[in-house]
Design a protein around this motif. Structure first.
Motif, PDB file in Angstrom:
ATOM      1  N   GLN A   3      55.245 106.103 109.990  1.00 19.56           N
ATOM      2  CA  GLN A   3      54.558 106.318 108.726  1.00 19.56           C
ATOM      3  C   GLN A   3      55.499 106.884 107.653  1.00 19.56           C
ATOM      4  N   GLU A   4      56.444 107.690 108.069  1.00 20.29           N
ATOM      5  CA  GLU A   4      57.421 108.219 107.111  1.00 20.29           C
ATOM      6  C   GLU A   4      58.291 107.105 106.544  1.00 20.29           C
ATOM      7  N   LEU A   5      58.693 106.186 107.402  1.00 23.62           N
ATOM      8  CA  LEU A   5      59.488 105.056 106.922  1.00 23.62           C
ATOM      9  C   LEU A   5      58.645 104.136 106.051  1.00 23.62           C
ATOM     10  N   THR A   6      57.389 103.977 106.405  1.00 21.08           N
ATOM     11  CA  THR A   6      56.488 103.183 105.563  1.00 21.08           C
ATOM     12  C   THR A   6      56.386 103.790 104.172  1.00 21.08           C
ATOM     13  N   LYS A   7      56.336 105.112 104.112  1.00 18.42           N
ATOM     14  CA  LYS A   7      56.317 105.788 102.813  1.00 18.42           C
ATOM     15  C   LYS A   7      57.608 105.552 102.050  1.00 18.42           C
ATOM     16  N   GLY A   8      58.715 105.589 102.778  1.00 13.51           N
ATOM     17  CA  GLY A   8      59.999 105.330 102.129  1.00 13.51           C
ATOM     18  C   GLY A   8      60.067 103.941 101.546  1.00 13.51           C
ATOM     19  N   ILE A   9      59.561 102.948 102.268  1.00 13.50           N
ATOM     20  CA  ILE A   9      59.528 101.571 101.761  1.00 13.50           C
ATOM     21  C   ILE A   9      58.592 101.484 100.562  1.00 13.50           C
ATOM     22  N   ALA A  10      57.497 102.248 100.606  1.00 15.39           N
ATOM     23  CA  ALA A  10      56.518 102.216  99.509  1.00 15.39           C
ATOM     24  C   ALA A  10      57.134 102.637  98.181  1.00 15.39           C
ATOM     25  N   GLU A  11      58.130 103.489  98.228  1.00 20.36           N
ATOM     26  CA  GLU A  11      58.784 103.899  96.985  1.00 20.36           C
ATOM     27  C   GLU A  11      59.440 102.715  96.282  1.00 20.36           C
ATOM     28  N   TYR A  12      59.931 101.767  97.051  1.00 17.54           N
ATOM     29  CA  TYR A  12      60.520 100.563  96.464  1.00 17.54           C
ATOM     30  C   TYR A  12      59.444  99.678  95.834  1.00 17.54           C
ATOM     31  N   HIS A  13      58.284  99.606  96.494  1.00 16.67           N
ATOM     32  CA  HIS A  13      57.175  98.849  95.899  1.00 16.67           C
ATOM     33  C   HIS A  13      56.759  99.473  94.570  1.00 16.67           C
ATOM     34  N   ALA A  14      56.604 100.792  94.569  1.00 17.72           N
ATOM     35  CA  ALA A  14      56.165 101.485  93.357  1.00 17.72           C
ATOM     36  C   ALA A  14      57.146 101.253  92.217  1.00 17.72           C
ATOM     37  N   LYS A  15      58.410 101.345  92.512  1.00 14.90           N
ATOM     38  CA  LYS A  15      59.435 101.134  91.491  1.00 14.90           C
ATOM     39  C   LYS A  15      59.349  99.718  90.923  1.00 14.90           C
ATOM     40  N   ALA A  16      59.176  98.739  91.789  1.00 17.86           N
ATOM     41  CA  ALA A  16      59.106  97.345  91.348  1.00 17.86           C
ATOM     42  C   ALA A  16      57.858  97.090  90.520  1.00 17.86           C
ATOM     43  N   PHE A  17      56.735  97.676  90.912  1.00 17.63           N
ATOM     44  CA  PHE A  17      55.495  97.456  90.166  1.00 17.63           C
ATOM     45  C   PHE A  17      55.498  98.228  88.849  1.00 17.63           C
ATOM     46  N   ASP A  18      56.112  99.378  88.829  1.00 14.65           N
ATOM     47  CA  ASP A  18      56.267 100.089  87.560  1.00 14.65           C
ATOM     48  C   ASP A  18      57.040  99.232  86.565  1.00 14.65           C
ATOM     49  N   LYS A  19      58.035  98.543  87.068  1.00 13.62           N
ATOM     50  CA  LYS A  19      58.905  97.738  86.198  1.00 13.62           C
ATOM     51  C   LYS A  19      58.142  96.605  85.537  1.00 13.62           C
ATOM     52  N   ILE A  20      57.192  95.976  86.253  1.00 14.04           N
ATOM     53  CA  ILE A  20      56.453  94.853  85.654  1.00 14.04           C
ATOM     54  C   ILE A  20      55.109  95.295  85.080  1.00 14.04           C
ATOM     55  N   GLY A  21      54.786  96.586  85.222  1.00 14.43           N
ATOM     56  CA  GLY A  21      53.576  97.114  84.590  1.00 14.43           C
ATOM     57  C   GLY A  21      52.290  96.872  85.350  1.00 14.43           C
ATOM     58  N   SER A  22      52.358  96.620  86.641  1.00 14.13           N
ATOM     59  CA  SER A  22      51.151  96.366  87.425  1.00 14.13           C
ATOM     60  C   SER A  22      50.646  97.651  88.068  1.00 14.13           C
ATOM     61  N   LEU A  23      49.324  97.794  88.072  1.00  8.77           N
ATOM     62  CA  LEU A  23      48.699  98.954  88.706  1.00  8.77           C
ATOM     63  C   LEU A  23      48.710  98.796  90.220  1.00  8.77           C
ATOM     64  N   TYR A  24      48.706  99.908  90.928  1.00 10.59           N
ATOM     65  CA  TYR A  24      48.758  99.885  92.381  1.00 10.59           C
ATOM     66  C   TYR A  24      48.232 101.205  92.922  1.00 10.59           C
ATOM     67  N   TYR A  25      48.002 101.251  94.231  1.00  9.54           N
ATOM     68  CA  TYR A  25      47.659 102.514  94.884  1.00  9.54           C
ATOM     69  C   TYR A  25      48.049 102.435  96.353  1.00  9.54           C
ATOM     70  N   SER A  26      48.030 103.586  97.006  1.00  9.62           N
ATOM     71  CA  SER A  26      48.412 103.689  98.414  1.00  9.62           C
ATOM     72  C   SER A  26      47.696 104.887  99.023  1.00  9.62           C
ATOM     73  N   GLU A  27      47.550 104.899 100.363  1.00  8.50           N
ATOM     74  CA  GLU A  27      47.008 106.018 101.139  1.00  8.50           C
ATOM     75  C   GLU A  27      45.559 106.368 100.829  1.00  8.50           C
ATOM     76  N   GLU A  28      44.821 105.478 100.173  1.00  7.75           N
ATOM     77  CA  GLU A  28      43.432 105.771  99.837  1.00  7.75           C
ATOM     78  C   GLU A  28      42.441 104.932 100.626  1.00  7.75           C
ATOM     79  N   SER A  29      42.875 103.844 101.208  1.00  6.60           N
ATOM     80  CA  SER A  29      41.980 102.988 101.988  1.00  6.60           C
ATOM     81  C   SER A  29      42.793 102.252 103.042  1.00  6.60           C
TER      82      SER A  29
END
Length: 836
Positions: A275-301
């Protein structure tokens, strides 16, 4: 707010310029692209996202890339039920391709040795798209992702491909993808209409989510019952990827989800580092989605509990599974709470997540390789502490059912052995040829624990899927802890037990009903026009004991000669892996063969209600069971044509889970058919419908009212959710003399349940052939209140109207094709219907 405005701008711009949407909308511009690599449009004839990709065109494009790029090789790993290819692209640098076998061997070896070099070894990423056919943005994004990986040029892509081997599965579900693409494209207007009420956004039954037999294939990673699953599981174990991604869609008004899921809903056998590594990978997703302006979420469902899902199965196998969920346009454009949601926008998000995964894999390569190495190193240490401990499982009366569980183990590279000789343990007998021993001291010991454990305590009371799947319970097999002292040779060539007739008889033949494929054999016998009878009592013949449900085929007064009967039965028995005994006298210890306790049987003529109002999953599971395992032809009778159908063609109608049932006129027609001698087999919510229409009087237990105390408004959803039975396993006691239970050798049976339908037992005990025990929980989660309601209730109600019967089950006895242990209940309802 800035993100919302940007999202609306992108969606609106795309709507008004979709005819001009080209690859530049999706592709990063920080690299150049090789003009010799064909674009998707040059092969499929339209821009990505302009139309929904059909599977045939997807295949065409993947082959075109493989033929022009030295970065890609392609293989056809098998066929779906509809004969569509199950493709896999292997994408990496040309240099790695030249050394691919060695890379693969070294990668797998690192999971088996205590020392492994992670510095110079590529990471392996399995990228899979659209396991649900009507969640198509994944497979459409696969067009762009494959093009990018083949055509992008520059140091960035070279570094990625040198350090990564990508196992690229462009369509997990070819049949479902094709079905949905047809729907979306045939309902597409030239002037795109975002109105959610448009027909484009409301598929006809059963929809495109499922495969040919209407299975949710994202629940089949562990049971491996479907051809699509078997192909990808073989690839998984051959390569042992470090990361596996699973691209899905969710409700139109959502945004984009990536894992981790809800932390408290992670299976305890999954290491925290996963799960810690999954979180680390998630940071790359967040960075990429921030760049194109898309909304996202994690750890809520969503969660990581059931190991039969694509995003969780890797977690018990030393890999990291990642679920992506994109808000679905369900067509080409649709209104949403976040503005106009276009198909190209959904594709771009999926493509972005695919690339951010690869970026994370490249940058975290050594860390993730080290994690996988340590996962198996620690697992080996755990296994070594097990010493000579083992699990034995089997059924001394049913070799086929035992075979099929062993088959699953083999597909997961779990080693097992024949039993050395017959032995008994914990009051159960384990017979050679009918049982196997699984040593705990082996590489996949954690997977063994996940498959065989019984768990009744949990950190959380909410589950995205089932909370229990204990395989020997699902197969109704005896099993217990043992030692390798009882193990014979390792099974490398798993085969079915041989069947056949032991000798020719001019009098009669007998076979017991215990074997899994006994219904297949009986159906062949009746279909041939031979008379057959079932025994309602036990007896002994030629010194052998025969149980309830034994089938007798007399030789005299048949349409075939005695030699023809022998030849036919021998061939049919071999096909069904069953032994048939030749008998030369009707005089027995117990009932004689001419007794009235042998009852004539009739060829099943089955109709399965499908269409609007019926649950497609449940219907598909029964269709698959009858068609692929028992060779029983079942008419799929659509509810829309029920009123026109000649019901006299059928002696059995099956109604799966249904809240709405049939309309009043069709209900009257069904009732008349039952009165004339038909048998209705009903499941789950159909029981409430039966009760409401007074077709069957059912004494439902009133659920205990649970009052919320010290529950905040924020917690109300979790409070309600805790009262749901998402899927658990419970113990029942059987009256083995009742025809519904013929073929079961034990007086206890594990049953799956995911409803809160509780039925009070009948006052006459003989009308309760199956009843939950006082403390029935075997494995899984159930609230205390529901467990109290379930105690001593019954999962089955049998009633009559006129000359016919209604056989009603509170729960699905054919769940997801791997509940072999309760399939026989439906077969008994079909074949022995006149004896209830």
């Amino acid at each position: 707010m800035r993100h919302i405005v940007l999202l609306l701008f992108i969606a609106t711009t795309t709507l008004f310029s979709q005819s001009q949407t080209d690859l530049s909308y999706y592709l990063p511009q920080d690299v150049s692209y090789n003009s010799n690599i064909p674009t998707p449009k040059s092969i499929i004839g339209h821009e990505v996202g302009e139309w929904h990709i059909t599977h045939d065109k997807l295949v065409q494009y993947m082959y075109a890339l493989a033929n022009t790029s030295d970065r890609i090789t392609i293989e056809d790993r098998g066929k779906t039920f509809e004969d569509r290819p199950l493709l896999l692209l292997t994408i990496t640098s040309p240099e790695n391709h030249q050394n691919l076998k060695a890379i693969q061997s070294a990668h797998v070896a690192a999971t088996e040795n205590n020392n492994a070099n992670v510095e110079n070894r590529p990471i392996v990423v399995y990228q899979g798209f659209s396991i649900h056919g009507n969640e198509p943005s994944g497979s459409n994004a696969a067009l762009v992702a494959a093009y990018y990986l083949a055509a992008a040029q520059g140091p960035k892509i070279d570094d990625l491909l040198n350090n990564t081997v990508i196992l690229f599965d462009p369509s997990f579900n070819p049949d479902g993808l094709q079905r949905f693409a047809y729907w979306a494209n045939t309902n597409r207007s030239m002037n795109l209409n975002p109105d959610p009420n448009d027909r484009e956004y409301s598929e006809v039954w059963p929809g495109g989510r499922t495969n040919h037999y209407w299975f949710d294939m994202n629940r089949d990673w562990l049971p491996v019952q479907l051809p699509e699953s078997r192909a990808r599981i073989e690839t998984f174990h051959n390569w042992m990827p470090n990361i596996l991604t699973d691209h899905h869609e969710m409700g139109t008004n959502s945004s984009f989800f990536f894992q981790p899921g809800i932390p408290s809903r992670t299976h305890p056998l999954t290491p925290k580092m996963n799960q810690e590594l999954t979180k680390g990978i998630a940071e790359y997703h967040a960075k990429a989605f921030d760049k194109i302006g898309s909304l996202y979420y994690s750890e809520e469902s969503f969660d990581d509990f059931y190991y039969g899902k694509g995003s969780t199965f890797p977690d018990i196998n030393g890999s990291i599974g990642i679920l992506f969920e994109q808000a679905s346009s369900r067509g080409h454009i649709q209104e949403s709470e976040n503005g106009l949601l276009t198909f190209p926008f959904t594709i771009r998000n999926q493509f972005t997540a695919a690339l951010s995964t690869l970026e994370a894999a490249n940058n975290m390569r050594e860390e993730i390789l080290e994690y996988q190495h340590n996962f198996f190193k620690n697992a080996r240490n755990e296994a070594s502490k097990e010493g000579n401990k083992a699990i034995v499982f089997g059924d001394e009366k049913d070799a086929a059912k035992t075979y099929h569980l062993a088959e699953i183990l083999k597909r997961h590279n779990i080693k097992f052995h024949d039993v050395k000789s017959d032995f008994s343990a914990d009051g159960k007998s384990y017979k050679k040829g009918y049982s196997y021993v699984v040593p705990k001291n082996q590489k996949n010991t954690r997977l063994i624990n996940a498959m065989f454990e019984k768990r009744t305590t949990f950190q959380d009371s909410l589950f995205y899927d089932v909370s229990a799947w204990t395989f020997p319970l699902a197969f109704n097999l005896d099993y217990t802890e043992t030692t390798t002292a009882n193990a014979g040779a390792e099974v490398n060539n798993l085969t079915h037990k041989n069947g056949g007739v032991n000798s020719k008889s001019d009098y009669t033949y007998l076979f017991e009903w215990h074997e899994y494929y006994a219904p297949k054999l009986l159906n062949e016998i009746l279909k041939k026009g031979l008379r057959a009878k079932v025994s309602l009592k036990t007896f002994k013949a030629n010194g052998k004991s025969y149980d309830y449900g034994t089938i007798m085929i007399p030789v005299k007064n048949q349409d075939l000669s005695s030699s023809e009967i022998y030849t036919f039965l021998d061939d049919a028995a071999k096909e069904s892996h069953i032994n048939i005994d030749a008998v030369s006298t009707g005089l027995n210890d117990g009932i004689d063969l001419g007794s009235r306790n042998f009852r004539n049987l009739e060829l099943p003529k089955v109709a399965l209600l499908v269409g609007d109002g019926m649950t497609s999953y449940d219907a598909g599971e029964i269709w698959h069971l009858l068609d692929t395992r028992y060779d029983i032809v079942a008419t799929k009778l659509d509810t829309k044509s029920f009123g026109r159908a000649d019901l006299s063609r059928y002696n059995t109608i099956i109604m799966v889970n249904s809240r709405s049932g049939l309309n009043d006129n069709n209900t009257k027609k069904l009732k008349s058919w039952i009165q004339d001698g038909g048998t209705l087999v009903a499941y789950r919510s159909a029981l409430r419908w039966l009760n409401s229409k007074e077709l069957m009087k059912i004494d439902f237990k009133k659920n205990n009212n649970v009052t919320a105390k010290n529950i905040s408004y924020e917690q109300r959803g979790d409070f309600r959710g805790a009262q749901v039975i998402g899927g658990a396993i419970f113990e029942t006691k059987l009256d083995r003399s009742h025809p519904i239970n013929f073929g079961y050798k034990n007086d206890k049976l594990a049953m799956f349940r995911n409803t809160t339908l509780f039925i009070n037992p009948d006052k006459n005990s003989y009308n309760n052939p199956i009843q939950y025990t006082k403390n029935p929980l075997l494995s899984g989660y159930i609230s205390e209140e529901n467990l109290d309601s379930l105690s001593l209730s019954v999962p089955l109600k049998i009633g009559g109207i006129g000359r016919g019967n209604i056989i009603a089950f509170t729960d699905n006895t054919n769940f997801r094709a791997f509940w072999y242990g309760t399939n026989k209940l439906l077969m008994n309802a079909i074949f022995f219907r006149d004896e209830f």
